[in-house]
Design an enzyme around this catalytic site. Structure first.
Site, PDB file in Angstrom:
ATOM      1  N   MET A 115     -10.211   2.366   0.096  1.00 13.71           N
ATOM      2  CA  MET A 115      -9.000   2.974   0.629  1.00 13.71           C
ATOM      3  C   MET A 115      -8.872   4.421   0.175  1.00 13.71           C
ATOM      4  SD  MET A 115      -5.482   0.897   0.976  1.00 13.71           S
ATOM      5  CE  MET A 115      -4.408   1.230   2.374  1.00 13.71           C
ATOM      6  N   HIS A 141     -28.031  13.033  -6.017  1.00 12.76           N
ATOM      7  CA  HIS A 141     -29.243  13.257  -6.791  1.00 12.76           C
ATOM      8  C   HIS A 141     -29.221  12.617  -8.173  1.00 12.76           C
ATOM      9  CE1 HIS A 141     -33.107  15.058  -7.773  1.00 12.76           C
ATOM     10  NE2 HIS A 141     -33.155  15.556  -6.555  1.00 12.76           N
ATOM     11  N   HIS A 178      -7.649  -0.683  -5.203  1.00 16.81           N
ATOM     12  CA  HIS A 178      -7.522  -0.237  -3.821  1.00 16.81           C
ATOM     13  C   HIS A 178      -8.523   0.881  -3.505  1.00 16.81           C
ATOM     14  CE1 HIS A 178      -3.539  -2.095  -2.417  1.00 16.81           C
ATOM     15  NE2 HIS A 178      -3.867  -2.692  -3.553  1.00 16.81           N
ATOM     16  N   HIS A 183      -4.017  14.443  -2.566  1.00 19.64           N
ATOM     17  CA  HIS A 183      -4.284  15.440  -3.593  1.00 19.64           C
ATOM     18  C   HIS A 183      -3.936  16.846  -3.118  1.00 19.64           C
ATOM     19  CE1 HIS A 183      -7.340  12.871  -6.110  1.00 19.64           C
ATOM     20  NE2 HIS A 183      -6.237  12.208  -5.818  1.00 19.64           N
ATOM     21  N   ASP A 235      -1.544   8.703  -1.484  1.00 22.22           N
ATOM     22  CA  ASP A 235      -1.443   9.841  -2.406  1.00 22.22           C
ATOM     23  C   ASP A 235      -2.373  10.931  -1.890  1.00 22.22           C
ATOM     24  OD1 ASP A 235      -1.852  11.692  -4.457  1.00 22.22           O
ATOM     25  OD2 ASP A 235      -2.610  10.234  -5.907  1.00 22.22           O
ATOM     26  N   HIS A 269      -5.859   8.907  -1.111  1.00 26.92           N
ATOM     27  CA  HIS A 269      -6.197   7.512  -1.408  1.00 26.92           C
ATOM     28  C   HIS A 269      -4.939   6.690  -1.589  1.00 26.92           C
ATOM     29  CE1 HIS A 269      -5.262   7.847  -5.776  1.00 26.92           C
ATOM     30  NE2 HIS A 269      -5.801   9.057  -5.694  1.00 26.92           N
ATOM     31  N   CYS A 270      -5.113   5.388  -1.561  1.00 28.51           N
ATOM     32  CA  CYS A 270      -4.013   4.466  -1.823  1.00 28.51           C
ATOM     33  C   CYS A 270      -3.796   4.390  -3.333  1.00 28.51           C
ATOM     34  CB  CYS A 270      -4.352   3.093  -1.257  1.00 28.51           C
ATOM     35  SG  CYS A 270      -2.980   1.918  -1.290  1.00 28.51           S
ATOM     36  N   HIS A 311     -27.323  16.553  -2.712  1.00 25.41           N
ATOM     37  CA  HIS A 311     -28.533  17.362  -2.581  1.00 25.41           C
ATOM     38  C   HIS A 311     -29.117  17.120  -1.194  1.00 25.41           C
ATOM     39  CE1 HIS A 311     -32.402  19.212  -3.618  1.00 25.41           C
ATOM     40  NE2 HIS A 311     -32.987  18.147  -3.096  1.00 25.41           N
ATOM     41  N   GLU A 353     -29.151  24.223  -4.866  1.00 24.20           N
ATOM     42  CA  GLU A 353     -30.045  23.091  -4.621  1.00 24.20           C
ATOM     43  C   GLU A 353     -29.301  21.769  -4.715  1.00 24.20           C
ATOM     44  OE1 GLU A 353     -32.922  22.428  -7.756  1.00 24.20           O
ATOM     45  OE2 GLU A 353     -31.859  23.851  -9.042  1.00 24.20           O
ATOM     46  N   THR A 354     -28.451  21.644  -5.707  1.00 22.37           N
ATOM     47  CA  THR A 354     -27.630  20.459  -5.938  1.00 22.37           C
ATOM     48  C   THR A 354     -26.281  20.946  -6.447  1.00 22.37           C
ATOM     49  OG1 THR A 354     -29.589  19.158  -6.538  1.00 22.37           O
ATOM     50  CG2 THR A 354     -27.466  18.271  -7.221  1.00 22.37           C
ATOM     51  N   HIS A 356       0.841  -1.198   0.000  1.00 23.85           N
ATOM     52  CA  HIS A 356       0.000   0.000   0.000  1.00 23.85           C
ATOM     53  C   HIS A 356       0.877   1.250   0.000  1.00 23.85           C
ATOM     54  CE1 HIS A 356      -3.631  -2.358   0.915  1.00 23.85           C
ATOM     55  NE2 HIS A 356      -2.893  -3.023   1.782  1.00 23.85           N
TER      56      HIS A 356
END
Length: 376
Positions: free
Chosen positions: A186, A342, A181, A136, A134, A171-172, A291, A315-316, A131
């Site tokens: 993960m 939604h 993964h 972002h 990472d 995330h992995c 939503h 709204e969304t 494993h």
């Protein structure tokens, strides 16, 4: 480790198209990072104060200040990788999950801009797989993935400076097996707050009373010839069949926080009329459209980046795959609010739904039943 698993792992690495391209890239990036460290004089980390944070299981978030106190700090986190079986619906469907700290999603971390994030990543020897992690939110070395590849029984410590504000996915991403993964659970999120805290378009402070973290997860569970979900002894055993389902791009489950109903009923998110709630929502793999039924996003950072002014009264909102978003809402009426993806098929048929249970007094001015349903 059994001969059967060794063969399974070899087939995994050989069969993944990305492996040939990503493996040398990881090595090259790691070498470049080591060379860069040698050339650039580091910040005097030893002079900075250190804060050790105990992470908590989502949807909750560890204690933190919304405005930075003092100068930059080194904020220490520990993530222990756990490969384990989880049940994802009320039918007993099993997933051989891969997790950070045992939960899907992994816990949310909170720091302030210009803090240093120092993560100890532990891969216990009881695990079977390689494993890494990472971020972002990080800059360089595949988000830290090139510097954190840990085999069972190993650990690594990564430190990066949080230069960008917002909410971000982590995330992995091990060579050759990234989507497997990620779609096995993960992934998680980190929030990098501006040092002055959140603000609206005019620079006015936005202070939340509560923050909840919703991690949306797509699972790809193989079925047998009778259409029943299959069960496996380990993640390695499930790999080949799971990969076939993944390649259809059709999830069998799309859930919030690891399972259908994980945030409904007794597990519903709690709030009160007048409370200001920040909802952080991540999806590490697919697009989503959060939503709040009966409510709104008063202030929304759909792609989660606080340097950008928030949208108003949404709204969304649309969160692209591989992104975390944030929405700020002041609840105005009591009752049960459904919080859904939604794409309503995904919400009602596949599981992407949560509830807020809100207490307080009803405001007839906002809504009232003029005439109850009747036959006349």
């Amino acid at each position: 480790m059994s001969d059967q698993f060794q063969m399974t792992r070899r087939s995994m690495l050989a069969g993944a198209a990305i492996a040939g391209a990503l493996t040398p890239l990881v090595g090259a990036v790691s070498a470049q990072a080591e060379e860069a460290v040698a050339k650039i004089a580091p910040v005097d980390i030893a002079s900075l104060p250190r804060v050790k944070v105990d992470l908590v299981k989502p949807p909750f978030v560890h204690a933190h200040t919304q405005k930075a106190e003092g100068g930059p700090k080194v904020v220490e986190f520990t993530l222990t990788i756990e490969e384990k079986k989880i049940v994802v619906d009320d039918q007993g469907t099993e997933v051989q999950a891969m997790t950070f700290n045992g939960s899907v999603p992994g816990p949310m971390m909170v720091v302030h801009q210009d803090d240093y994030v120092e993560v100890t990543l532990i891969n216990p020897e009881t695990n079977q797989l390689q494993h890494n992690i990472d971020f972002h939110s990080a800059t360089g070395a595949l988000g830290g993935g090139a510097l954190t590849v840990v085999n069972p029984g190993e650990s690594a410590v990564l430190r990066f400076k949080a230069t960008k504000t917002g909410v971000f996915v982590y995330h992995c991403a091990p060579p050759g097996m990234v989507p497997w993964h990620v779609t096995s659970g993960m992934n998680g999120a980190i929030m990098v707050l501006p040092r002055e805290g959140l603000t609206d378009r005019q620079g006015k402070s936005l202070t939340y009373d509560k923050v909840y973290y919703v991690g949306e997860q797509d699972f790809y569970v193989p079925r047998d010839t009778q259409g029943n979900y299959k069960k496996y002894e380990s993640a390695g055993d499930a790999y080949a069949d799971t990969l076939e389902v993944m390649r259809t791009l059709t999830p069998t489950h799309i859930v919030f926080n690891g399972a259908v109903g994980a945030l409904t009923g007794d597990n519903a998110l709690k709030a009160a009329v007048g409370e200001k709630v920040l909802i952080v929502h991540s999806q590490a793999n697919r697009d989503t459209r959060p939503h709040l039924i009966g409510g709104h996003g008063d202030y929304v950072w759909a792609t989660g980046k606080f340097r950008n002014p928030p949208d108003r009264d949404q709204e969304t909102w649309f969160i692209p795959g591989g992104t975390a978003g944030a929405a700020f809402y002041t609840f105005e009426q009591p009752g049960i609010y459904a919080y859904v993806n939604h794409n309503l098929i995904e919400a009602f048929e596949l599981g992407a739904a949560a509830h807020f249970t809100v207490t307080g007094d009803w405001n007839d001015d906002l809504m009232t039943a003029v005439r109850a349903p009747s036959g006349t």
